[in-house]
Write an enzyme that holds these catalytic residues in place. Sequence first.
Site, PDB file in Angstrom:
ATOM      1  N   MET A 106      43.281  45.713  40.299  1.00  0.00           N
ATOM      2  CA  MET A 106      44.599  45.611  39.667  1.00  0.00           C
ATOM      3  C   MET A 106      45.418  44.558  40.407  1.00  0.00           C
ATOM      4  O   MET A 106      45.568  44.622  41.623  1.00  0.00           O
ATOM      5  CB  MET A 106      45.305  46.962  39.690  1.00  0.00           C
ATOM      6  CG  MET A 106      44.608  48.014  38.812  1.00  0.00           C
ATOM      7  SD  MET A 106      45.586  49.495  38.527  1.00  0.00           S
ATOM      8  CE  MET A 106      45.495  50.239  40.147  1.00  0.00           C
ATOM      9  N   THR A 107      45.966  43.657  39.661  1.00  0.00           N
ATOM     10  CA  THR A 107      46.674  42.522  40.253  1.00  0.00           C
ATOM     11  C   THR A 107      47.313  41.712  39.133  1.00  0.00           C
ATOM     12  O   THR A 107      47.165  42.042  37.959  1.00  0.00           O
ATOM     13  CB  THR A 107      45.693  41.640  41.056  1.00  0.00           C
ATOM     14  OG1 THR A 107      46.416  40.658  41.772  1.00  0.00           O
ATOM     15  CG2 THR A 107      44.709  40.932  40.124  1.00  0.00           C
TER      16      THR A 107
END
Length: 202
Positions: free
Chosen positions: A1-2
């Site tokens: 997640m980013t």
Amino acid sequence: MTTTVGIVVKDGVVLATDKRVTAGYYIAHKKGEKLWKIDDHVAATMSGGVADLQNILSFLTVRAREYKTQFRRPIPIRALVNYMSLILFYSRPYVYVVHSIIGGVDEEEGAVMYMVDWLGTVTKEKYVATGSGSPYAKGVLEVGYRGDLTVEEAVDLAINAIKAAIRNDPGSGEGIDVVTITKRDGFKRIFTTQQKLLIPEI
């Protein structure tokens, strides 16, 4: 997640990322480096499996150095992208869980940027966002992108796009890294007033 963002303008490319590193719902690190300098004229963002991408981008960095040594000029960006695509494609059935934006300035295409997904698919982009926060960042890019943006305006747009993701996506946060790649200055890290004030604002 980013969240990672890339923008192409006439004079160069802007890449930006958040700094939060997650392991599931756990915040594993708050100062993650998701921008990778491959050579003075080209850089990449990292989204997905960190170990996988570090490994692949290390290969690209070595390949860029080999090319420069052999041919006495910087490697074309499309050649690097094709090399990464081949690594991902021929790694099947094992799959690298990666997503990368590779952009910069070369003699063949000028300012150019590509997105490479985990299957090795390559797309040429003018602006793009990847990662869990990409829906929020992409909305900002859709509204703010123009073909006549300056590098400075593109930096502000990239920061605002990452900022929108940080505000809405739990997988993105902690801060923003921004680099520009231009023919005049090559690879350059950007530290702007807006960037420094971002965390207190959020």
